[in-house]
Design a protein around this motif. Sequence first.
Motif, short mmCIF file in Angstrom:
data_model
loop_
_atom_site.label_atom_id
_atom_site.label_comp_id
_atom_site.label_asym_id
_atom_site.label_seq_id
_atom_site.Cartn_x
_atom_site.Cartn_y
_atom_site.Cartn_z
N ILE A 282 -34.56 -6.25 25.28
CA ILE A 282 -34.02 -6.46 26.63
C ILE A 282 -32.50 -6.48 26.49
CG2 ILE A 282 -33.92 -8.01 28.62
CD1 ILE A 282 -36.71 -6.90 28.18
N ALA A 283 -31.80 -5.85 27.42
CA ALA A 283 -30.34 -5.88 27.42
C ALA A 283 -29.87 -6.30 28.81
CB ALA A 283 -29.77 -4.52 27.03
N TYR A 284 -28.60 -6.66 28.90
CA TYR A 284 -28.03 -7.13 30.16
C TYR A 284 -26.94 -6.17 30.59
CZ TYR A 284 -25.71 -10.41 33.44
OH TYR A 284 -25.15 -11.01 34.55
N CYS A 285 -27.01 -5.70 31.86
CA CYS A 285 -26.12 -4.60 32.30
C CYS A 285 -25.33 -4.97 33.55
CB CYS A 285 -26.95 -3.38 32.64
SG CYS A 285 -27.76 -2.65 31.25
N PRO A 286 -24.39 -5.89 33.45
CA PRO A 286 -23.57 -6.20 34.64
C PRO A 286 -22.53 -5.12 34.93
CG PRO A 286 -22.73 -7.39 32.74
CD PRO A 286 -23.96 -6.64 32.27
N HIS A 287 -21.90 -5.22 36.07
CA HIS A 287 -20.77 -4.38 36.46
C HIS A 287 -19.58 -5.31 36.69
CE1 HIS A 287 -23.76 -1.25 38.38
NE2 HIS A 287 -23.98 -1.47 37.08
N ILE A 288 -18.38 -4.74 36.70
CA ILE A 288 -17.21 -5.54 37.10
C ILE A 288 -16.32 -4.72 38.02
CG2 ILE A 288 -15.86 -4.97 35.01
CD1 ILE A 288 -14.61 -7.81 35.29
N TYR A 289 -16.03 -5.28 39.19
CA TYR A 289 -15.10 -4.67 40.16
C TYR A 289 -14.33 -5.81 40.80
CZ TYR A 289 -17.70 -0.26 39.87
OH TYR A 289 -18.28 0.90 39.44
N PRO A 290 -13.24 -6.26 40.22
CA PRO A 290 -12.50 -7.39 40.78
C PRO A 290 -12.14 -7.16 42.24
CG PRO A 290 -11.65 -6.82 38.60
CD PRO A 290 -12.62 -5.73 38.98
N LEU A 291 -12.47 -8.15 43.06
CA LEU A 291 -12.32 -8.00 44.50
C LEU A 291 -10.88 -7.67 44.90
CD1 LEU A 291 -14.23 -8.03 46.84
CD2 LEU A 291 -13.88 -10.49 47.09
N PRO A 292 -9.87 -8.27 44.29
CA PRO A 292 -8.50 -7.93 44.72
C PRO A 292 -8.21 -6.44 44.59
CG PRO A 292 -8.48 -9.89 43.38
CD PRO A 292 -9.87 -9.32 43.28
N MET A 293 -8.83 -5.80 43.57
CA MET A 293 -8.59 -4.35 43.42
C MET A 293 -9.42 -3.57 44.42
SD MET A 293 -8.33 -3.75 39.39
CE MET A 293 -6.80 -3.12 38.85
N ASP A 294 -10.64 -4.09 44.67
CA ASP A 294 -11.49 -3.41 45.66
C ASP A 294 -10.76 -3.31 46.99
OD1 ASP A 294 -15.08 -4.00 45.32
OD2 ASP A 294 -13.70 -2.56 44.45
N LEU A 295 -9.84 -4.26 47.19
CA LEU A 295 -9.13 -4.28 48.47
C LEU A 295 -7.85 -3.46 48.39
CD1 LEU A 295 -9.79 -8.03 49.21
CD2 LEU A 295 -10.83 -6.08 50.36
N GLY A 296 -7.76 -2.66 47.30
CA GLY A 296 -6.66 -1.70 47.26
C GLY A 296 -5.45 -2.14 46.47
N GLY A 297 -5.53 -3.37 45.90
CA GLY A 297 -4.37 -3.84 45.12
C GLY A 297 -4.34 -3.13 43.78
N GLY A 298 -3.13 -2.95 43.22
CA GLY A 298 -3.03 -2.41 41.87
C GLY A 298 -3.13 -3.54 40.86
N ALA A 323 -26.78 -14.87 26.76
CA ALA A 323 -27.38 -15.90 25.90
C ALA A 323 -28.65 -16.45 26.54
CB ALA A 323 -26.37 -17.02 25.65
N ALA A 324 -28.59 -16.68 27.85
CA ALA A 324 -29.74 -17.25 28.57
C ALA A 324 -30.93 -16.29 28.58
CB ALA A 324 -29.34 -17.59 30.00
N LEU A 325 -30.64 -14.99 28.52
CA LEU A 325 -31.72 -13.99 28.52
C LEU A 325 -32.32 -13.82 27.12
CD1 LEU A 325 -30.27 -11.18 30.85
CD2 LEU A 325 -31.88 -13.01 31.43
N GLY A 326 -31.77 -14.55 26.14
CA GLY A 326 -32.31 -14.47 24.79
C GLY A 326 -31.35 -13.84 23.80
N ASP A 327 -30.03 -14.11 23.98
CA ASP A 327 -29.00 -13.53 23.09
C ASP A 327 -29.16 -12.01 23.04
OD1 ASP A 327 -29.17 -16.37 20.87
OD2 ASP A 327 -27.78 -15.95 22.51
N VAL A 328 -29.19 -11.41 24.22
CA VAL A 328 -29.43 -9.97 24.32
C VAL A 328 -28.11 -9.20 24.28
CG1 VAL A 328 -31.52 -10.40 25.69
CG2 VAL A 328 -29.35 -9.91 26.85
N PRO A 329 -28.15 -7.93 23.92
CA PRO A 329 -26.94 -7.11 23.95
C PRO A 329 -26.52 -6.83 25.38
CG PRO A 329 -28.82 -5.77 23.28
CD PRO A 329 -29.31 -7.18 23.37
N VAL A 330 -25.24 -6.45 25.54
CA VAL A 330 -24.65 -6.23 26.86
C VAL A 330 -24.15 -4.79 26.96
CG1 VAL A 330 -22.77 -6.89 28.44
CG2 VAL A 330 -23.94 -8.64 27.08
N ILE A 331 -24.43 -4.18 28.10
CA ILE A 331 -23.79 -2.89 28.44
C ILE A 331 -23.08 -3.09 29.77
CG2 ILE A 331 -24.16 -0.48 29.07
CD1 ILE A 331 -26.65 -0.48 27.28
N LEU A 332 -21.79 -2.88 29.81
CA LEU A 332 -21.06 -2.89 31.08
C LEU A 332 -21.40 -1.57 31.78
CD1 LEU A 332 -19.00 -3.74 33.20
CD2 LEU A 332 -17.17 -3.05 31.62
#
Length: 473
Positions: A282-298, A323-332
Motif C-alpha cells: 500500500i502506498a500513500y499518494c497526496p497532492h500539494i497545491y498551496p492555496l496562496p498560489m492557487d489564488l495566483g500569487g507567486g 506512518a498511520a497507514l503502516g509506514d507506507v511509501p509516499v508518491i506525491l
Amino acid sequence: MRRIRVVSLVAAGALVLAGGVGAVLRADPAPSEAYLTDDQGRALVLRGFNTASSAKSTPDGMPEFTEADLEREHTDMGTNFVRFLISWRSVEPEPGVYSQEYLDRVSERIGWYAERGYHVMLDMHQDLWSGAITPDGKTGNGAPAWATYMDGLPVGSHDMWEQYYLDPGVIRAFDNFWNTTGAHPELSEHYANAWRAVADRFADHPAVVAYDLMNEPYGGTLQGPVFESGPLTALYQKTTDAIRTVDQDTWVCVAPQAMGNNWGTPSGLGPITDSRDGDQRIAYCPHIYPLPMDLGGGYEGTTRDLVDATVASWRGNTVRTAAALGDVPVILGEFGLDTTLPGALDYVDRIYATAAEIGAGVSYWSRDPGPWGPYGEDGAARNLVPALDKPYPRAVAGTPISWASSADRLELTFRPDPDVSAPTEIYLPRRGFPAGVEVDGGEVLAWDQETRLLTLRQPQSSDEVTVTLTPAP
Ligand SMILES: CN(C)c1ccc(C(=O)NC[C@H]2N[C@H](CO)[C@@H](O)[C@@H]2O)cc1
C-alpha cells in the motif's frame, strides 16, 4: 471575483499559518524508509509527469501525447515514472461491460514507457465526478453517465471550475456514489470491479508498478475525517480486495481528499489491509497545491512565507499519515504551477527537495502543453525542462537513507542490501555533467554518456555508504 480572492487569501493565510504553527509545535515523525521496489528488489526513486489532462475529454480516453513526445521527455529530463490518467467512463462504458479496446489503447501507450524502462502508475482520474454533470460534457470528467445520479438537482455555471463542487447536483452525484443517500450501494461495487478489470489486464505487465485508486476524492456532504475514515477508507479497502483477487503484486496507492489536504491540512484516512502474501504493498499518494498560489500569487514576499508554511505543514501531515497507514511509501501524485509566476522555479526546487527528504516519488502536473508544463503550446522547451533535469538515484540497491542533488552534484547515503544483486542506478543530466562524472565513495560499474545512467558496483558490506558525484573535469 476580487472579493472572493481577498476573502480566500485571508482564509488561506489563517489556515496555512495555523497548520504551519501546528507543524512547528508538533514534532514531525521521521519519514519511513519505505519505497516501492522493482522486480530486482531495488528501492525506486520515481520522477515523472501526469500524462495527461487532455485524456479527461478525448472521445477515446487517451491523452493527446505521442511516442515522440515521450522520447523527447526521456531525452530532455531523464524521467522514469508516469502517473498515467485512465477513466472509469472508458473502462466500463456500460454497467458490467469492460472495454478491452480501451485497455488495448492504454496498453499500447504503456508499452512506450516500458521500452524506455519507465514505471507506470495508473490513475483512475476524476474531477467533479463526471462529464455528465453539465450538458456539454466538458466540465467534469471520470465517472460514466450511468453512474451519475444528480436526482434533478441543479448545477450552475461558474468562472472558477472549483465552484462546481458546491453545486447541489454535483454534491448529490457524490453522495449517491458514496451511498450517503442510501440509494445507490451498487455504485462503489461497480467501481471496485472496474479496477479489478484493469488489474486483471495489467497484473503481469513489467512496467505497471502501482494503481492510484481515485484522483482527488470528494465527499459531497461528508467532508474531512468523517469522510476519509468512513466511506473513503471503505472504498479503498473494497477496491484493494477486488484487485488482489487478480493481482498480488502491484502497489495500491491511496489518496486523501483533495480539499484541505492539498493545502497542507492533516488527513483522517484509515489503514488499508493488504491480503497479499508477504509485505503489504500500500502506498500513500497526496497532492500539494498551496492555496496562496492557487489564488495566483507567486513564490515571493508574503505569499512565499505562506507557501513555505503550507509545505512544512504538508510534509509533517504526509509523514504522519504514511506512518498511520503502516509506514507506507509516499508518491506525491500531483504538484505544479504556472511557471511564469515570480519565484516559480524556486518553488519547484523546494517541492523536489521536500520529496527527496521524505523519500517520496513525484509526478508533476502535468505533461500538457502550456505555462504549467515543460513544453509550450508551440512545442518549445520551457524553463521547467532544466528545472526538472536534475541528478537523481533512480534505483537504489538497498535502503536510501538520504539524498540531495543540484544541477551538477548528487550526494546519496544508503544501506546496501546484500540480497540485491542489481546495481544502484543514477541519472546524471548532460547539462550538469557534460564530460562525465567523478565518483567519490563508490565504485563505477558502468557510465553511459548516451543514456546518462551511472551504475555502481554493490558494496560488499551492508554498512551505510555515502556516494558523492561531481562533474568530470
Ligand atoms: C473544492 N475541491 C474539492 C477542490 C478544489 C481544488 C482542487 C484543485 O485545485 N486540485 C488541483 C489540481 N488537480 C486536478 C487534477 O487532479 C487539477 O485539475 C487541479 O488543478 C481540487 C478539489
